[in-house]
Structure formats: structure tokens, C-alpha cells
Design a protein around this motif. Sequence first.
Motif, short mmCIF file in Angstrom:
data_model
loop_
_atom_site.label_atom_id
_atom_site.label_comp_id
_atom_site.label_asym_id
_atom_site.label_seq_id
_atom_site.Cartn_x
_atom_site.Cartn_y
_atom_site.Cartn_z
N ASP A 105 0.82 -1.21 0.00
CA ASP A 105 0.00 0.00 0.00
C ASP A 105 0.85 1.27 0.00
O ASP A 105 0.34 2.37 -0.24
N PHE A 106 2.17 1.12 0.29
CA PHE A 106 3.06 2.29 0.33
C PHE A 106 3.44 2.78 -1.06
O PHE A 106 3.94 3.90 -1.20
N LYS A 107 3.25 1.96 -2.10
CA LYS A 107 3.77 2.28 -3.43
C LYS A 107 3.33 3.66 -3.93
O LYS A 107 4.15 4.42 -4.44
N PRO A 108 2.05 4.06 -3.79
CA PRO A 108 1.66 5.40 -4.26
C PRO A 108 2.27 6.53 -3.44
O PRO A 108 2.28 7.68 -3.88
N LEU A 109 2.78 6.21 -2.24
CA LEU A 109 3.30 7.25 -1.35
C LEU A 109 4.81 7.40 -1.42
O LEU A 109 5.35 8.32 -0.81
N VAL A 110 5.47 6.49 -2.12
CA VAL A 110 6.93 6.54 -2.21
C VAL A 110 7.35 7.80 -2.95
O VAL A 110 6.79 8.15 -4.00
N GLY A 111 8.34 8.49 -2.43
CA GLY A 111 8.82 9.71 -3.05
C GLY A 111 8.16 10.97 -2.53
O GLY A 111 8.64 12.07 -2.78
N SER A 112 7.07 10.80 -1.81
CA SER A 112 6.40 11.97 -1.23
C SER A 112 7.19 12.49 -0.04
O SER A 112 7.68 11.72 0.78
N LYS A 113 7.34 13.79 0.05
CA LYS A 113 8.09 14.38 1.15
C LYS A 113 7.21 14.57 2.39
O LYS A 113 7.69 15.02 3.44
N LYS A 114 5.96 14.23 2.27
CA LYS A 114 5.03 14.41 3.38
C LYS A 114 5.33 13.40 4.50
O LYS A 114 5.66 12.24 4.24
N LYS A 115 5.19 13.84 5.74
CA LYS A 115 5.36 12.95 6.89
C LYS A 115 4.00 12.38 7.29
O LYS A 115 3.02 13.12 7.42
N PHE A 116 3.97 11.07 7.47
CA PHE A 116 2.74 10.38 7.82
C PHE A 116 2.77 9.94 9.29
O PHE A 116 3.83 9.64 9.84
N VAL A 117 1.60 9.92 9.91
CA VAL A 117 1.48 9.45 11.29
C VAL A 117 1.57 7.93 11.30
O VAL A 117 0.82 7.25 10.58
N VAL A 118 2.47 7.41 12.12
CA VAL A 118 2.67 5.96 12.23
C VAL A 118 2.27 5.54 13.64
O VAL A 118 2.85 5.98 14.63
N LYS A 119 1.27 4.67 13.74
CA LYS A 119 0.81 4.13 15.02
C LYS A 119 1.50 2.80 15.29
O LYS A 119 1.69 1.99 14.37
N TYR A 120 1.85 2.56 16.55
CA TYR A 120 2.53 1.31 16.90
C TYR A 120 2.08 0.84 18.29
O TYR A 120 1.66 1.64 19.12
N ASN A 121 2.19 -0.45 18.50
CA ASN A 121 1.87 -1.06 19.79
C ASN A 121 3.18 -1.41 20.49
O ASN A 121 3.92 -2.28 20.04
#
Length: 608
Positions: free
Chosen positions: A475-491
Motif C-alpha cells: 500500500d506504500f507504493k503510491p506514497l513513495v517519493g512523497s516528502k510528506k510525513k505520515f502518522v505511524v501508530k505502533y503497539n
Amino acid sequence: MEKIISREKVLYQGRICEYARSVSTDKVQIYDIANRAYVVVEIADLQSISRASIIPEINKKEIDRDEAELSAEMDEAKRRFDVIRQCIAEEGSLKEIVTRVSRRLGLSKPHCYRLVGDYDVNAGPGSLMRYRRGQKKGACRLSPVIESIIHDCIKTEWKGPGADRKKVHEKVEGMCQAANLPVPCINTVGKRINSGKTAKELTRLKSGKKAAADKYDARPKQLKLKEPLEYWQMDHTVIDCIIVDEQSRKALCRPWVTLIIDVYTRVVMGYYLSIHAPSSLSVAMAIMHAVMPKRDWLKSLGADDIAYPYYGKAKAIGLDNAKEFKARCFRYASDKHDIRLRWRRVRTPHWGGHIERLNGTFQMGYVKYLPGATLSNVVLRGDYDSEKEAAMTFSEFNVWFARSINIYHLQEHRMLGMSPHEKWLESYTDSAGVLCHPPLLTDAFEFFVDFLPEQTRTISPSGLVLNKIWYWSDDFKPLVGSKKKFVVKYNPLSLRQVWVRDGEGRYMQAPYSDVGLPDITLQELKLIREKGKPAPKNEAEIFEKILANRELVNSAVNATKRLRKVVETSKLSTGIDIAQMLDEEKQTQRPKGGLDYTQPIIPYEPEE
């Protein structure tokens, strides 16, 4: 009070059904529309269908109000102006006009003669405004010099326990005599003291902040609540009992618990027990435990004698000022799911009186009788060695604590006049004696992930890196190369996967890039990165050291207590918990086809 209403649409086994009625604390009767039959099912097997499509939006009309309303005096002047204008328009002599004005206004004729004389068409109602005689309110007769002396003396003398108006007046008297000025009386000085500062501020300057708060701060006896789920209180506390680890049965630590109480019914809506200090994960796990039906959780405990039919989403939660209660992820999730957060002021535990009393009830009424209890009172503890007498493992303590909660729910509560369980049933039973249930969450998985701790990351062609561990998803493929920072949730209890929130608020699940790596906890990761120890060079070395630590605890008799705590947490996190349960539920919703990288690899049988 929100509740599931008759004929409300719910989802059961993928079919749309209608809610008919509640038949017990954990079962309801639904109408299967497709099969045209009534079915009795468990409330935990149902899923809510969003009400947004069936409840029309209410258009709220805005009421425009003038920013400056007329005062009472101006209203009265306008009324008199209109009456006099009407009487003059009716013509007649001055005597006749005054007579009509007197009759309509209910005033004496001499007074009305004055009003008619003051009437001025060009000036408008202002010509009839009434003005008080004498000195204006708040006016001062003392000279500015004396006022300045009094103000300065109040500032310098009204401090500490000995502050009183006599002390201030003596200082004023000395300064006025030195300046050859008249000395104001002590009552005048007293009035300046009272008018210059509030009673609370004067008490604070004289006796301190606590005395002022105790005397003047509002402390209502009880919250005016009307229904369950209207207001919760949540807090952390450390249990006054030492537990032992599963492997060596040696003293390990005192566990922590995050408790949530529904103030209206005094029901413990949910809690989270752990051997790690409170964090955003503790908050997320406790809230998820509170809002969800608890059938699967009770199965994981293996305690068939415990009943826990309470669930639902709160409208508001009362909290102290702990860091995790003000975290960005917690505030975001609460706003998203329409939960109001109410933080109490610093050092005011009485504002969280219900949860504080609940903590005391469990510590003094239940925990103190356990082997390994630390006992908060040194006199009562005496020569009792808590670590030596400790006997319960975390798993055993978990079951014991659940049973204690169950006992608490069934005992009469002094403030309610009945047990919390009876109060809950009373609240969800209508006048006809029909039982109902609170609404279910529309998307339990998304609700839980929203409350998890988070960090921001960019996505590269290799995926994203969090805690020096690489994650990847198609699912990351369309987002590769984007300089935008995404929120990453983790347990923190399971780093085998993360969830990335896209620009539209949806989550993409991403496992390890190397699917063969074992699941680890954040505590294990931090342990091998401490100062003074050689830092791991790469991802492979990180996991190699973590596995070596686990093997050390399993084989060494004298492993350190801290290391045993970290490894114990990793063992507990592999058991059934809310996070894992929801994750498995999410996996079942994956589209067919493709590989599921979160599952262990099953080798092929060798060909003969």
C-alpha cells in the motif's frame, strides 16, 4: 440517555438485522430480515451500523443578538418618552396632557409636569434619563496622595500570618503623620483592603495557596449526572503487592493498573493491568477494555465464574495532568470519537474523588490481604518481608483482580443504596421492565488504533523505519517519493507491525520488511540501547541481542530483576489481549488473494 433502540439496524454474521429487545445482560433478540426470523444472539457478536445515514441533521438557527443591550434606565426613559409623545399628539391643554401622562405612567402630577417640561423631541429618550443625586458609587473622597499611601501599605504589610487591618492602619498612620497629612480611620483602611483584593487573594497572601483554595474553591458534593456513560474518571495506581515471575518464581515488581469508573453507576467500566509504568499504551488498552464487550477477554482469563456485562463509549472523561493524558494521540482520538476530556487542576485530587476512592477501596479492602502485600502503613507492616512472602504470578494476579472487581460490582455501594451492578441494570431497564443495551462501536479496530502512541515518518522506496526497524507494505507504493510525513501508530507490546494513517484518516497495516523476524516489545528494544553499552550496528544485531536476553532469563538463575521484567512483558504480550484480538479481527477482513506477511512461514514438506 443513548441506547440501542427498537428496529435499529445491526450487522450479524454479515447480514443486516433489526434489534428487537434485550433478553439478558449479554444477549439480545434480533430480527433476521433475510430469513424472516427472530434470533437470540450475544451482544458481542453484533456490529453497529452508523446512524449518520438514518438520523437527519438538525439545522440550528443562529440567534442574532445586539452586542450592547439598553440598560434598565434607558428602557424606562424610552417608555416614558413614547407615552408623553402620544399624549401630546392627542392635543389639549398642558393640564390635560399632564393628566393623561400621570394616568398612563402611574406617577404623580407634579412629577409628570417635570417630565413634560424635560421632554425634548430633538434629544430623544435621553432627555428623560434619570440621574442619581449625591456622590457616585465608587467615588473616593480621599486625596490621591493618601490613597497612594494606603495602597502601598496594603502591598507591603498584608503578608504572612500576622496580616490584619490594624497592622496596615498603623503603617498608614505613621506615613501620613510624617507627610503632615490627615490620617484616615481604620474602617476606611479596611474598606480599601477589601475593595482592592478578593477575599481569596487576601487569604492567599496571609495563609498561603492551600488555605485559600480550601476555604474558597468550589467543591460540589456530587456531580449532577443523569445516565451511565455520561462521565468517567480514569487514573493510574501501583498495586501494593509484589508479584513473582513465571520462570523462577522470584519477586519481580509491583504491577500497575489503569482504572476507569463510570461515576453515575460506580461500575468499573474497564482497566488495564501491566508490569510496565503507565504510558499511552496503558490509556489505549484501558479505554478499549472499557468500551468493548468483554466476552473474549473473559475467555482468555479462563474464569467462567466472572460476569462483566458492562461496555459503552463515554461522553466525557475526568483526568489528572499526567503526560499520557495530554498526549497528542490521546487528544486526537478523543476529539475524533466525540469524547470530551476534562483535566483537573494541579494538586487537586478531590476533583477526582470517585476514582481516588476506588483506588483506596481495592488497596485497603482487597490487596492488603494478599501474600506479598507491601502495606502502605509502616506500623502495620512491621517485620513482614513482602518480597519473601510474594507468591502470585502476573497471570494469577490478573485472574484474582478480575474476581475482586466482580465482587465489588455485586456489593452494596453506600452512596447508591444498591450495588453498582443493580444500578447498571436499573439504568438500562425501561418502565415496562424491558432490558436494553448501550450502542456498539461502529469500527472497534480503528477506535483502538487511534488511541495508540504515534510518531511521524516519511516513506522511502525501502519503506519506513521506526526504532531502527524497517516496515513495508504494498500500500506504500503510491506514497513513495512523497516528502510528506505520515502518522505511524505502533503497539509497544508488539512491534511486528505498524499502522500508517493516510491523508484521509484511514490506516494502512505494514509488517516487518523481513517477515522472518520475531515479535518484540519496545522495552526489549530500549534495554539493548542503554548508555554505556555498545550500540547494535544493524537490524539483525538488534534481534540477535534480544533473543539472547530471552535465552539468558530462561537459563540463568541469577538474571537481574529488570531483565526478568522486560522478558516477562514480552511473554505476556504474546498472550490474548485486546490489541491482538482486534488485529486478528482485522486480518479476517483482508481481501482474498496475495500473501499475509504477518503470519508465520510454514515450510513445504520435502519431496520424496
